[in-house]
Design an enzyme around this catalytic site. Sequence first.
Site, PDB file in Angstrom:
ATOM      1  N   ASN A   1      -2.954  12.832  -3.889  1.00 16.65           N
ATOM      2  CA  ASN A   1      -4.072  13.286  -4.720  1.00 16.65           C
ATOM      3  C   ASN A   1      -4.583  14.653  -4.277  1.00 16.65           C
ATOM      4  O   ASN A   1      -4.903  15.504  -5.107  1.00 16.65           O
ATOM      5  CB  ASN A   1      -5.215  12.273  -4.689  1.00 16.65           C
ATOM      6  CG  ASN A   1      -4.957  11.076  -5.575  1.00 16.65           C
ATOM      7  OD1 ASN A   1      -4.267  11.172  -6.584  1.00 16.65           O
ATOM      8  ND2 ASN A   1      -5.501   9.939  -5.203  1.00 16.65           N
TER       9      ASN A   1
ATOM     10  N   ASP B   1       0.852  -1.185   0.000  1.00 13.23           N
ATOM     11  CA  ASP B   1       0.000   0.000   0.000  1.00 13.23           C
ATOM     12  C   ASP B   1       0.889   1.236   0.000  1.00 13.23           C
ATOM     13  O   ASP B   1       1.879   1.296   0.735  1.00 13.23           O
ATOM     14  CB  ASP B   1      -0.899  -0.001   1.237  1.00 13.23           C
ATOM     15  CG  ASP B   1      -1.926   1.107   1.206  1.00 13.23           C
ATOM     16  OD1 ASP B   1      -2.805   1.072   0.336  1.00 13.23           O
ATOM     17  OD2 ASP B   1      -1.829   2.020   2.049  1.00 13.23           O
TER      18      ASP B   1
ATOM     19  N   ASP C   1      -2.282   9.457 -10.497  1.00 14.51           N
ATOM     20  CA  ASP C   1      -2.286   8.368 -11.485  1.00 14.51           C
ATOM     21  C   ASP C   1      -0.887   8.132 -12.049  1.00 14.51           C
ATOM     22  O   ASP C   1      -0.448   6.996 -12.200  1.00 14.51           O
ATOM     23  CB  ASP C   1      -3.257   8.672 -12.633  1.00 14.51           C
ATOM     24  CG  ASP C   1      -4.714   8.518 -12.239  1.00 14.51           C
ATOM     25  OD1 ASP C   1      -4.986   7.992 -11.134  1.00 14.51           O
ATOM     26  OD2 ASP C   1      -5.583   8.909 -13.038  1.00 14.51           O
TER      27      ASP C   1
ATOM     28  N   HIS D   1      -5.353  14.356  -9.080  1.00 11.08           N
ATOM     29  CA  HIS D   1      -5.485  12.945  -9.448  1.00 11.08           C
ATOM     30  C   HIS D   1      -4.624  12.558 -10.651  1.00 11.08           C
ATOM     31  O   HIS D   1      -4.193  11.417 -10.764  1.00 11.08           O
ATOM     32  CB  HIS D   1      -6.953  12.591  -9.690  1.00 11.08           C
ATOM     33  CG  HIS D   1      -7.750  12.578  -8.426  1.00 11.08           C
ATOM     34  ND1 HIS D   1      -7.754  11.512  -7.571  1.00 11.08           N
ATOM     35  CD2 HIS D   1      -8.539  13.518  -7.856  1.00 11.08           C
ATOM     36  CE1 HIS D   1      -8.516  11.777  -6.532  1.00 11.08           C
ATOM     37  NE2 HIS D   1      -9.008  12.996  -6.682  1.00 11.08           N
TER      38      HIS D   1
ATOM     39  N   GLU E   1      -4.676   2.313  -4.358  1.00 10.11           N
ATOM     40  CA  GLU E   1      -3.215   2.378  -4.265  1.00 10.11           C
ATOM     41  C   GLU E   1      -2.635   1.116  -3.634  1.00 10.11           C
ATOM     42  O   GLU E   1      -1.513   1.108  -3.147  1.00 10.11           O
ATOM     43  CB  GLU E   1      -2.770   3.627  -3.490  1.00 10.11           C
ATOM     44  CG  GLU E   1      -3.112   3.634  -2.020  1.00 10.11           C
ATOM     45  CD  GLU E   1      -4.515   4.153  -1.702  1.00 10.11           C
ATOM     46  OE1 GLU E   1      -4.807   4.297  -0.511  1.00 10.11           O
ATOM     47  OE2 GLU E   1      -5.322   4.389  -2.615  1.00 10.11           O
TER      48      GLU E   1
END
Length: 193
Positions: free
Chosen positions: A75, A67, A84, A80, A110
């Site tokens: 973010n 994680d 990404d 975002h 994630e």
Amino acid sequence: LRRLTRIARISDHYQSMMRDLNVALLETSNRDPLTGLLNRRALMDMIKQEVQRASRGGESFVVAMLDVDHFKSVNDRYGHETGDRALVELAGVLCKNLREYDLCGRWGGEEFLVLLPNTQAEAAQRVMDRLVGAVRALSIAAGDGMLRLTISIGMAYHQLGETFSETLSRADQALYLAKQDGRDRVALGFPKR
């Protein structure tokens, strides 16, 4: 006769197109569209196969849940699109630092999952430590600066007689422990006695 030959050629062409489309559809249904890694469904199938292989041959394997630490703040701060891009970069680092027969996929958001087939404890720990270090060294351009990521990893060794859900659950619990212990580290999920 010429007409039949032409019809046969057209039919062959359409059959070839259908085969290509089926291959593309299968690939698309097994891959995460953002990172290109295996998706959750494909990973579940692979884990089930590995459980069957382990029960037949007695070979153990390791499942690791990864994680990205504090990813929500990435973010929130950078947007975002940067988030990404960070996930895509991370996926590349994971693939580059795994052995060719290991499997890696995006579990969701994630979170990523790594499957290390036929792997003993010491080797698995080395692979996971290498991943933590490689991600720590990753720099991603973000705005006017550089974005740095860390990951937490929970890893579990599959025990004979255990279901894949039980192994995944132990890896998930170990991930929680890694987060609790300060993040940017690997924790091991021990089997229930």
